[in-house]
Design an enzyme around this catalytic site. Structure first.
Site, PDB file in Angstrom:
ATOM      1  N   HIS A  94       0.848  -1.201   0.000  1.00 52.75           N
ATOM      2  CA  HIS A  94       0.000   0.000   0.000  1.00 52.75           C
ATOM      3  C   HIS A  94       0.885   1.252   0.000  1.00 52.75           C
ATOM      4  CE1 HIS A  94      -2.857   3.034   1.235  1.00 52.75           C
ATOM      5  NE2 HIS A  94      -3.810   2.190   0.854  1.00 52.75           N
ATOM      6  N   GLU A 153      -3.835   2.142  -7.517  1.00 50.34           N
ATOM      7  CA  GLU A 153      -4.224   3.132  -6.524  1.00 50.34           C
ATOM      8  C   GLU A 153      -3.274   4.317  -6.600  1.00 50.34           C
ATOM      9  OE1 GLU A 153      -6.451   2.309  -2.650  1.00 50.34           O
ATOM     10  OE2 GLU A 153      -4.358   2.139  -2.133  1.00 50.34           O
TER      11      GLU A 153
END
Ligand code: PGA
Length: 245
Positions: A94, A153
């Protein structure tokens, strides 16, 4: 199949998480035609959330895992520990972790360990998509790749950065790049799910989910608000073709 993956980050602890997940389970009790719904709480809430999910179709995931599976590693959580606790998925790479120094090399070690433990890996890329993807998949073999999902993302689209959700054409072209890299790395037969994440909520989810090439969404801040959760799941249901059900 469409995926709705909730990344709770550090937004809720055990008490709030239990209440939230009870509401999600209640909303879909007895319903079989659902997207793949995955809840990723903080580590401490995993055990309690698992108890609630055990008789539902909603799946459990974690937000990170260490690259070693056991041993003298104070404070870390290995992939087999997650598996034992009932997790089927784990988010890796992430951007909030990459921003703290997690390199592609470290991410690739985590990816390999998690796949070896039998977890499904939700790999996030977003800055330099091709480089991050190739670097994070270093050493991953073709036979393991079926357990891989990739999320596009872009850093600036994450709600905490305040940039707002990414434009659909940008997302579509990044998804194309991701699929091309996967094909190049693992051959033509792979068809890993590719998702979008970044400021997804109940209002904009359908914009992404209705696209055939986008297999789902990774939802952060909106995933701890029940009305957004049900609206995103509703959007996934609308987007799912009969063959997906
Ligand atoms: P956001 O976060 O939905 O709050 O933008 C998504 C993520 O970072 O996983």
């Amino acid at each position: 199949m469409k995926y709705v993956i909730a990344n709770w980050k550090m937004y809720v602890g055990t008490r709030g998480g239990v209440a939230l997940v009870k509401a999600v389970v209640r909303a879909y009790r007895g319903k079989v035609d659902l997207p793949e719904i995955v809840i990723c709480p903080g580590f401490l809430a995993i055990g309690d959330i698992k108890k609630i999910l055990s008789r539902s179709r909603v799946k459990l995931g974690a937000q990170d895992a260490f690259w070693e599976d056991e041993g003298a590693h104070t404070g870390f959580v290995g992939p087999s520990m997650l598996k034992e606790a009932g997790c089927e998925y784990v988010i890796l790479g992430h951007s909030e972790r990459r921003a703290l120094g997690e390199t592609n090399d470290l991410v690739s070690r985590k990816v390999r360990a998690a796949l070896l433990a039998g977890l499904r890996v939700v790999l996030c890329v977003g800055k330099d998509v091709e480089r991050e993807l190739r670097g994070s998949l270093e050493g991953v073999g073709r036979k393991d790749v079926s357990h891989l999902l990739v999320v596009y993302e872009p850093e600036g689209a994450i709600s905490s950065r305040g940039g707002g959700a990414a434009d659909l054409p940008d997302v579509l072209s990044a998804v194309l790049i991701i699929r091309a890299v996967l094909k190049n790395l693992f051959g033509g037969a792979v068809s890993n799910p590719v998702l979008y994440g970044g400021s997804v909520d109940g209002e904009n989810a359908y914009t992404y989910l209705r696209e055939d090439s986008i297999d789902g969404v990774l939802v952060g801040s909106a995933s701890v608000k029940i009305h957004h959760v049900t609206d995103v799941i509703g959007a996934a249901l609308r987007a799912m073709k009969p063959r997906d059900l």
